[in-house]
Scaffold this active site. Structure first.
Site, PDB file in Angstrom:
ATOM      1  N   ARG A  78     -10.902  83.070  61.515  1.00  0.00           N
ATOM      2  CA  ARG A  78      -9.927  83.674  60.599  1.00  0.00           C
ATOM      3  C   ARG A  78      -8.905  82.634  60.150  1.00  0.00           C
ATOM      4  NH1 ARG A  78      -6.214  88.719  62.635  1.00  0.00           N
ATOM      5  NH2 ARG A  78      -5.994  87.296  64.413  1.00  0.00           N
ATOM      6  N   TYR A  97       1.863  81.223  68.507  1.00  0.00           N
ATOM      7  CA  TYR A  97       1.497  81.335  69.928  1.00  0.00           C
ATOM      8  C   TYR A  97       1.039  79.972  70.440  1.00  0.00           C
ATOM      9  CZ  TYR A  97       1.297  86.541  70.183  1.00  0.00           C
ATOM     10  OH  TYR A  97       1.581  87.876  70.214  1.00  0.00           O
ATOM     11  N   ARG A 120       4.384  90.877  62.337  1.00  0.00           N
ATOM     12  CA  ARG A 120       4.581  92.102  63.139  1.00  0.00           C
ATOM     13  C   ARG A 120       4.624  93.349  62.278  1.00  0.00           C
ATOM     14  NH1 ARG A 120       2.906  90.296  67.971  1.00  0.00           N
ATOM     15  NH2 ARG A 120       3.796  88.231  68.315  1.00  0.00           N
ATOM     16  N   TYR A 175     -12.421  86.961  71.205  1.00  0.00           N
ATOM     17  CA  TYR A 175     -11.219  87.124  70.374  1.00  0.00           C
ATOM     18  C   TYR A 175     -10.721  85.761  69.886  1.00  0.00           C
ATOM     19  CZ  TYR A 175      -6.383  88.095  69.012  1.00  0.00           C
ATOM     20  OH  TYR A 175      -5.190  88.167  68.326  1.00  0.00           O
ATOM     21  N   GLU A 182      -1.919  99.518  73.137  1.00  0.00           N
ATOM     22  CA  GLU A 182      -1.428  98.883  71.910  1.00  0.00           C
ATOM     23  C   GLU A 182      -1.229  99.984  70.872  1.00  0.00           C
ATOM     24  OE1 GLU A 182      -3.133  95.069  70.651  1.00  0.00           O
ATOM     25  OE2 GLU A 182      -3.461  95.984  68.680  1.00  0.00           O
TER      26      GLU A 182
HETATM   27  C1  3EB Z   1      -0.215  90.616  70.092  1.00  0.00           C
HETATM   28  O1  3EB Z   1       0.921  90.971  69.830  1.00  0.00           O
HETATM   29  C2  3EB Z   1      -1.182  91.704  70.449  1.00  0.00           C
HETATM   30  O2  3EB Z   1      -5.160  89.278  66.106  1.00  0.00           O
HETATM   31  O3  3EB Z   1      -4.762  90.415  64.290  1.00  0.00           O
HETATM   32  C3  3EB Z   1      -1.779  92.588  67.640  1.00  0.00           C
HETATM   33  C4  3EB Z   1      -1.900  92.711  66.260  1.00  0.00           C
HETATM   34  C5  3EB Z   1      -2.566  91.691  68.318  1.00  0.00           C
HETATM   35  C6  3EB Z   1      -2.834  91.933  65.559  1.00  0.00           C
HETATM   36  C7  3EB Z   1      -4.584  90.195  65.498  1.00  0.00           C
HETATM   37  C8  3EB Z   1      -3.494  90.927  67.605  1.00  0.00           C
HETATM   38  C9  3EB Z   1      -3.616  91.039  66.247  1.00  0.00           C
HETATM   39  O4  3EB Z   1      -0.561  89.428  70.111  1.00  0.00           O
HETATM   40  C10 3EB Z   1      -2.481  91.554  69.808  1.00  0.00           C
END
Ligand code: 3EB
Length: 336
Positions: free
Chosen positions: A155, A209, A222, A148, A324
């Protein structure tokens, strides 16, 4: 206060096998694309449609078809491994890439997104609104780091290289899930004009992050408001940047529901106006199929009988996440 410039919108119809031919016939010429979730390749004659198969087991059903429908006539195109359709406002794209040889997932993700952005720029639909990412072994070790994280690096590089500044308001809604085998599958929805990106104040914006979650951050918001519809990203039990309640699926589910409520209320501030759950479609990803009954029961209590809910067994991008949920929520229009 409706700040979104995209007045028309896309619609989503989620259906299992029985009704798919009927729905496609009803919307003939106006189908932007179909995403079919199924453990084995679905028996589906897509004709001239943009169609993508995501190799995931749907729990309690054979298949889930997501049928993305436009209000206008759609034209379908194929170029350099990208299948896409446009309707004058939106572009829907499906791209499948064999990432096993020879360069690895980071390079594959980079070339997929670089190619996608070139296509969007060339076609005049430069704004990426929503991306769906699926590939095998998402939590497995890659060459140096988890797969990942390799995906995120590729990306992220493509966003920078193609002039997509990674900041508030400019990253798409997205999800990223692990399949058991198969290719890198990326579907996307883009616009001729911008949507309104939605962030969640309970959560650190994903593109910020901290480094312990990987050398390059994931590039998603989001949620994304496009016209009168809300595209909600994969949402999980994360507060700040931390996973909450590891090992406890029902507590993770409550945290996820709270995050979904906050995304909904942030979207309302931007003019999102759904009054009930009639136009709500949820894809629920469960790491363990044993959790199906308890999770489904809780979701039915939360959303009632009108929301469409499909549950899939999938690997989630953080190894400690058990559930999720991603969603599409459209304002219900009265039948003509
Ligand atoms: C998160 O909130 C959970 O890498 O495109 C959620 C939605 C998550 C999209 C992405 C990853 C992605 O981090 C994981």
């Amino acid at each position: 206060m409706n700040r979104t410039e995209l007045k028309p919108s896309v619609r989503l119809i989620c259906t299992s096998d029985g009704r798919v031919a009927e729905v496609l016939a009803e919307h003939c010429g106006r189908v932007l694309g179909v995403i079919s979730y199924s453990a084995s390749e679905p028996d589906f004659s897509s004709g001239d449609l943009v169609h993508s198969w995501v190799e995931l087991e749907v729990l309690g059903e054979e298949t889930c078809h997501e049928i993305w429908v436009s209000e206008n006539q759609v034209s379908v195109h194929r170029q350099d491994g990208f299948e896409y359709s446009c309707d004058g406002d939106f572009l829907f794209c499906s791209h499948v890439q064999d990432e096993c040889v020879p360069q690895g997932l980071e390079r594959a993700a980079h070339s997929a997104y670089a190619g996608l952005f070139d296509l969007l720029d060339r076609s005049g639909y430069p704004f990426l609104l929503r991306a769906w990412n699926y590939f095998p072994g998402i939590n497995d070790a890659g060459e140096d780091i988890e797969r990942y994280r390799e995906f995120n690096a590729g990306r992220h590089e493509a966003f920078c290289e193609k002039g997509r500044i990674i900041e508030e308001g400019s990253v798409p809604a997205a999800c990223a899930l692990g399949t058991r085998r198969g290719n890198l599958v990326i579907c996307s929805l883009a616009g001729r004009s911008k949507g309104v990106a939605i962030e969640n104040p309970r959560q650190v914006n994903a593109y910020r992050y901290p480094g312990k979650y990987g050398p390059k951050s994931p590039t998603f918001s989001r949620g994304m408001l496009a016209g009168d519809a809300l595209l909600i990203s994969g949402t999980a039990s994360i507060v700040g940047a931390e996973t909450m309640h590891p090992g406890d699926v029902m507590r993770q589910l409550e945290e996820t529901l709270e995050n979904l409520r906050v995304v909904g209320s942030m979207a309302r501030r931007e003019g999102f106006a759904a009054e009930d759950f009639r136009g709500l479609c949820l894809n629920v990803y469960l790491r363990s199929r044993e959790d199906l009954d308890s999770v489904r029961k809780r979701l039915q209590a939360e959303f009632g009988p009108n929301a469409k809910i499909f549950c899939m067994q999938a690997e989630i991008c953080r190894a400690d996440l058990l559930v999720e949920i991603e969603a599409f929520w459209m304002v219900q229009r009265e039948a003509a």
